[in-house]
Design an enzyme around this catalytic site. Structure first.
Site, PDB file in Angstrom:
ATOM      1  N   ASP A 155      18.869  45.151 -68.991  1.00 37.54           N
ATOM      2  CA  ASP A 155      18.116  45.997 -69.923  1.00 37.54           C
ATOM      3  C   ASP A 155      18.983  46.477 -71.088  1.00 37.54           C
ATOM      4  OD1 ASP A 155      15.593  46.025 -68.519  1.00 37.54           O
ATOM      5  OD2 ASP A 155      16.586  47.258 -67.007  1.00 37.54           O
ATOM      6  N   ASP A 156      20.263  46.194 -71.040  1.00 34.80           N
ATOM      7  CA  ASP A 156      21.206  46.667 -72.041  1.00 34.80           C
ATOM      8  C   ASP A 156      21.065  45.846 -73.336  1.00 34.80           C
ATOM      9  OD1 ASP A 156      23.822  46.784 -73.515  1.00 34.80           O
ATOM     10  OD2 ASP A 156      24.328  48.139 -71.879  1.00 34.80           O
TER      11      ASP A 156
END
Length: 212
Positions: A155-156
């Site tokens: 998700d980064d």
């Protein structure tokens, strides 16, 4: 965190090999002296703030508890909200700090020694029940505090941007797709994460960062 096997694995991809050649040996700095409790408190301070601003808040926070290496959770719980606000914490962050402290005292947040008995996913499940603590925060703790070698925070933005840049894509991969791709880097996904951050940094310096 061993690196030679990780580098050999990543270098099977010529794009990773070229990046590693440019960047050099991996320099993951694991904060081995920090407890999970301290790492979570620091993470809350850094949320949505520039690093220097967050460190200034943490310095004022530590100054409330002179003589302590890092403020004890019981002492933080006993501190007036006005004093915490004076450090620069918002109301939401104060609520998160208090929950981290309470969950440390009740054993939900493990010590470093206790964390050795828990898998990555067990720690993620356990700690994301705490106010203000999301999966990404725990993944950062796993990599940079506990030194876990096989974590890929899909998700980064920086990780996905690094992959986009490395492979010359028009758009970042979706988290689910990157998770599938990242299976090829196991059991060294933390090292892949570090190098993907470096790829994103290179792009930022060159002014070619995606807005996706």
């Amino acid at each position: 965190m061993p690196s030679s096997a990780a580098v050999r694995l990543l270098c099977r991809d010529e794009r990773f090999a070229a990046l590693i050649s440019r960047v050099g040996p991996p320099l993951i700095q694991v904060q081995r002296q920090r407890s999970p409790y301290e790492a979570l408190i620091r993470a809350i301070a850094h949320q949505q703030l520039h690093g220097r601003a967050a460190e200034a808040i943490l310095a004022r926070f530590s100054a409330l508890f002179p003589g302590d290496a890092f403020p004890d959770p019981a002492a933080v719980l006993a501190t007036e909200e006005a004093a915490l606000r004076g450090c620069g914490f918002s109301g939401g962050k104060i609520a998160a700090l208090r929950d981290i402290c309470a969950r440390t005292l009740d054993g939900t947040v493990p010590t470093r020694r206790e964390s050795l008995r828990l898998t990555d996913e067990a720690l993620i499940e356990r700690l994301t029940g705490i106010r203000g603590v999301g999966r990404w925060t725990v993944e950062m703790l796993l990599i940079f505090t506990l030194g876990r070698p096989d974590v890929l925070p899909v998700d980064d933005f920086g990780v996905r941007e690094g992959y986009r840049v490395l492979h010359g894509l028009d758009a970042q991969p979706k988290p689910k797709a990157l998770a599938e791709i990242g299976l090829a880097w196991s059991p060294h996904r933390s090292m892949a994460t570090w190098y993907l951050y470096r790829a994103a940094e290179e792009a930022r310096k060159q002014g070619s960062v995606s807005r996706a």
